[in-house]
Structures are given as structure tokens and as C-alpha cells.
Design a protein around this motif. Structure first.
Motif, PDB file in Angstrom:
ATOM      1  N   ARG A  73     -16.088  28.796   4.245  1.00 28.21           N
ATOM      2  CA  ARG A  73     -17.502  29.174   4.337  1.00 28.21           C
ATOM      3  C   ARG A  73     -17.828  30.302   3.358  1.00 28.21           C
ATOM      4  N   LEU A 122     -20.051  33.363   2.998  1.00 29.09           N
ATOM      5  CA  LEU A 122     -20.729  34.207   3.979  1.00 29.09           C
ATOM      6  C   LEU A 122     -22.171  34.493   3.577  1.00 29.09           C
ATOM      7  N   GLU A 160     -27.258  24.733   6.783  1.00 32.96           N
ATOM      8  CA  GLU A 160     -25.827  24.678   7.084  1.00 32.96           C
ATOM      9  C   GLU A 160     -25.564  24.284   8.533  1.00 32.96           C
ATOM     10  N   GLY A 174     -25.610  26.086  11.308  1.00 35.13           N
ATOM     11  CA  GLY A 174     -24.645  26.952  11.966  1.00 35.13           C
ATOM     12  C   GLY A 174     -25.068  28.402  11.989  1.00 35.13           C
ATOM     13  N   PHE A 209     -23.453  32.489  11.982  1.00 37.97           N
ATOM     14  CA  PHE A 209     -22.328  33.360  11.678  1.00 37.97           C
ATOM     15  C   PHE A 209     -22.403  34.580  12.597  1.00 37.97           C
ATOM     16  N   LYS A 231     -16.823  34.626  13.562  1.00 35.20           N
ATOM     17  CA  LYS A 231     -16.735  33.196  13.827  1.00 35.20           C
ATOM     18  C   LYS A 231     -18.013  32.481  13.405  1.00 35.20           C
ATOM     19  N   PHE A 232     -17.855  31.197  13.083  1.00 36.69           N
ATOM     20  CA  PHE A 232     -18.968  30.305  12.760  1.00 36.69           C
ATOM     21  C   PHE A 232     -19.112  29.291  13.889  1.00 36.69           C
TER      22      PHE A 232
END
Length: 419
Positions: A91, A93, A108, A110, A112, A121-122
């Protein structure tokens, strides 16, 4: 989602925040430093009986993440036994992340999580539908944490004035983390196969286990930034690779090819690839692919120089940060207003201005030439290059200016500088 005011007011408020946030992000984007790259991709050979959905859950991803990375469709969970799958665990960031908080990238799919100044963690998400229910973008605050929340259906649900208690009929699942924008938040779901899709009415759905885990990490008052980046560029210090990741433009706001070019421009790596090559590299697979290897090495008196920022061989020019001249005992100064580096020693001055070959006070000659004597010093000129928020200097010009002997081993990509 809970109901607070009319749906029309919610949408207009969300659109206003989105516009203001986009303007603010555009104003600060050029000041962002080089982003980090974390994690690793891996390969998985599909065993009999495995499917994309359960594989994705096991890898902490959405089905869409696996499908995009491997050029597969998203309408089916089936995948042939023996298929070699790329599992996209690498990933790029977010830029300027909070020390404690969350950053969502909608393309994405998701979020972060950052704790104590570090990425932790993602988590994969389902996001809002394109159009009137698109998940709003902007900077918010976490305002509530609720276990087994009650759902107050909004007008679009058509359920009237009722309250849906916790249980299998409650689409919020067993965890709710609400934002400062009314009716928007992270929550568990009774439809886990929707994770990775753009199907909600603005909220961000999570796998039940992910929602429970995130719930224990967040606190009321935490910042939550929701952004829209279809392409990101970062640097992986573990491998010495610059990486580009691109994602589908789910809301039709930013073409990945265009945003990839913008991201490369912002970090100072524009113009290194042809249009066709950049088209290929910016395909929206979600994979953080290497685009440049920082594998040149500099040695001083036979000892490798340990620099925080890597030396870069771009075309036929080797570039290095101000760590190099300082290691050689040269005096270095930086003028942020004029974006100019000056390197000095024993009556010699090398002026390097970012993006220019200009030298003052004398007229600008061709790049790298000696421009004459003034105030008792020999003054040379050249250009510096800004990469990832750092001014990089042309190494050959630096060494020639101060008459420092060196040898370049092209096959090994090693520069040997005499001590």
C-alpha cells in the motif's frame, strides 16, 4: 444511518464539504513530502473449493481488491483451481496522515488506521453509490461509538417512523462509529459480500470482524479524513523502489492516468516515462507497482554512504540530497524562498536552483559552466531537482566543481569517491 433532518439537506451539506475539502487538498498537495510504501504483495495458488470472496476475507481484502489486481470480473466469486493470484498487500500510504486517526481513500475502497504516529492497519470498505449517495469527502471527527446500535431508517428506506433494534434485521450490524457529518459513519453489516462495492447510501460498511477490531482502536474526537485519490506515488525504503498505485475512478472525479501524472509531478518525477508507458503503468489495478529503482550506491573512501534519502540515477544524471556534500565536508545552505541550494568550500560556490539554471548576480551561462570570479570566489551554476520534498543535487557537477576525484562503475551502479 440515523435520520437527522431531511435527505436533501444531508446531500447538499455533503456536497458543500466535498467541494471545500477538494479545494483545500489541492492547495496543500504540492507541499506533501514523499509518501511511504508498506506491506508486500504475495502469490496464492487457488486450491479446489476456494473462491474469491472467502480468499479476500482471509487476506483482509475485498473481493474487488483481488479481482482488480488480477484482471478478473467482480460479478462472480468463482475462480479456477490452480490459478495463480496476486494478493495486493502493498500500500502507498496517504499523504500527511494524522498521528492518531483514520484516512479513507474511496477509490481504494479502504481505510488506513494510524496510531502513535505510525500506520497500523488497512481495512476494506464498501462505500456509497455514485450520485446522490456518494460517500462525502472532507475532514471530519469521530463523534460516537455504539455497540448494537438502533437504526432509525431515513426517508429513502421507505419504512416510515420506526426504529429497528439490534439484530439480524439491522443493516448497521453490531458496531457503529459515527462522524461529525450527520448520518455518516463506519459500521458493521449484515451483507458482508458487499464489502468492496459502491452500494451503500453514504456510509462505509465493514466486515463484522473488521468493524469490531477498528471499534477497539478508535476514540471519540479522532480525526477522520475521507479523500479521493485514483493514483498515488510513494517510496519503499525496504526495497529502494518508487511505486505507483492506481484505482478505478468509481465516482468519475479523477481519471487515474491524469492523477498519476499529477502525483509524479508533485514528487518531482514527471517526464521520465513516455505517454504510452505511463498509460500502462497507471492502469487501475490497485497494485503498488515499482516504477523506479533507487539502486545507485555511493561510497566515500571505500565505505558505503548511509543516506536517509536515496541517490537516484535519472537518465544519465546521478542525483543526491544535501547529505552527500555534508558528508564530504562542504558547507550547504538552503533558501526556501528562492528554492536555491548553495554549496561552498575554499572560495568556490556552487549555486543550484530548483528547476532553473539561473545564477545571480552574473548572467546565466549554459548549465554547469564556470560563470567567472566575483567577490574573490569562483562561482558555478546548475540546477537542482525537487523529489519528495527534498532538493537533489547533480552529483557529477558537484564533484567537478570542488575538484573531488571519483570513479563511476556503470555495471555495478556504484560511485566511488576518494576520501
Amino acid at each position: 444511518m440515523s435520520r437527522n433532518g431531511s435527505e436533501t439537506r444531508r446531500i447538499l451539506w455533503a456536497l458543500l464539504i466535498t467541494v471545500l475539502a477538494a479545494l483545500a487538498m489541492g492547495q496543500v498537495a504540492a507541499a506533501q513530502e514523499l509518501r511511504g510504501v508498506v506491506g508486500k504483495d504475495r502469490e496464492h495458488v487457488v486450491a479446489p473449493g476456494e473462491d474469491l470472496y472467502h480468499l479476500a476475507v482471509g487476506f483482509g481484502l475485498a473481493l474487488e481488491h483481488l479481482a482488480f489486481a488480477n484482471g478478473l470480473g467482480t460479478s462472480s466469486t468463482w475462480v479456477a483451481a490452480g490459478t495463480h493470484l496476486r494478493v495486493p498487500g502493498r500500500r502507498v500510504l496517504p499523504g500527511n496522515p494524522p498521528a492518531e486517526g483514520l484516512v479513507v481513500n474511496l477509490p481504494e475502497r479502504g481505510v488506513f488506521l494510524f496510531r502513535q504516529g505510525r500506520f497500523k492497519k488497512f481495512f476494506p470498505l464498501a462505500i456509497g453509490q455514485p450520485g446522490g449517495f456518494a460517500t462525502p469527502q472532507g475532514s471530519f471527527t469521530l463523534t460516537s461509538r455504539v455497540v448494537n446500535p438502533t437504526w432509525l431508517p431515513p426517508e429513502w428506506a421507505g419504512l416510515g417512523e420506526i426504529a429497528v433494534p439490534a439484530g439480524p434485521g439491522n443493516p448497521l450490524g453490531d458496531r457503529w462509529m459515527g462522524l461529525s457529518l450527520p448520518g455518516i459513519g463506519f459500521h458493521s453489516t449484515t451483507s458482508p459480500m458487499s464489502i468492496g462495492q459502491a452500494v451503500s447510501h453514504g456510509c462505509m460498511r465493514m466486515y463484522p470482524a473488521s468493524a469490531q477490531e477498528l471499534f477497539e482502536e478508535v476514540r471519540v474526537g479522532m480525526p477522520v479524513r475521507i479523500e479521493y485519490e485514483t493514483a498515488k506515488v510513494g517510496y519503499d525504503p525496504q526495497t529502494g523502489e518508487f511505486c505507483l498505485a492506481a484505482f478505478p475512478d468509481v465516482y468519475g472525479q479523477a481519471d487515474p492516468r491524469w492523477q498519476a501524472a499529477q502525483a509524479l509531478e508533485e514528487v518531482g518525477l514527471a517526464g521520465l516515462w513516455s505517454d504510452s508507458d505511463l498509460d500502462r503503468r497507471s492502469r487501475p489495478t490497485g497494485v503498488a507497482r515499482p516504477i523506479l529503482q533507487a539502486d545507485a550506491q555511493i561510497k566515500v573512501a571505500g565505505i558505503p554512504l548511509d543516506m536517509e534519502f536515496p541517490a537516484l540515477l535519472l537518465g544519465d544524471t546521478l542525483w543526491a540530497s544535501s547529505e552527500l556534500p555534508r558528508a564530504l565536508g562542504l558547507e550547504v545552505s538552503w533558501d526556501g524562498r528562492s528554492r536555491q541550494v548553495e554549496v561552498r568550500r575554499a572560495g568556490r560556490v556552487l549555486s543550484l536552483r530548483v528547476g532553473s539554471q539561473e545564477v545571480l548576480p552574473s548572467p546565466a551561462p549554459p548549465r554547469g559552466e564556470k560563470v567567472g570570479e566575483f567577490e574573490g570566489s569562483w562561482h558555478y551554476q546548475g540546477t537542482a531537482r525537487m523529489v519528495g520534498g527534498r532538493a537533489l543535487l547533480p552529483v557529477r557537477l558537484l564533484l567537478d566543481t570542488f575538484a573531488i576525484p571519483f570513479r563511476w562503475e556503470a555495471s555495478e551502479r556504484v560511485l566511488e569517491i576518494e576520501g
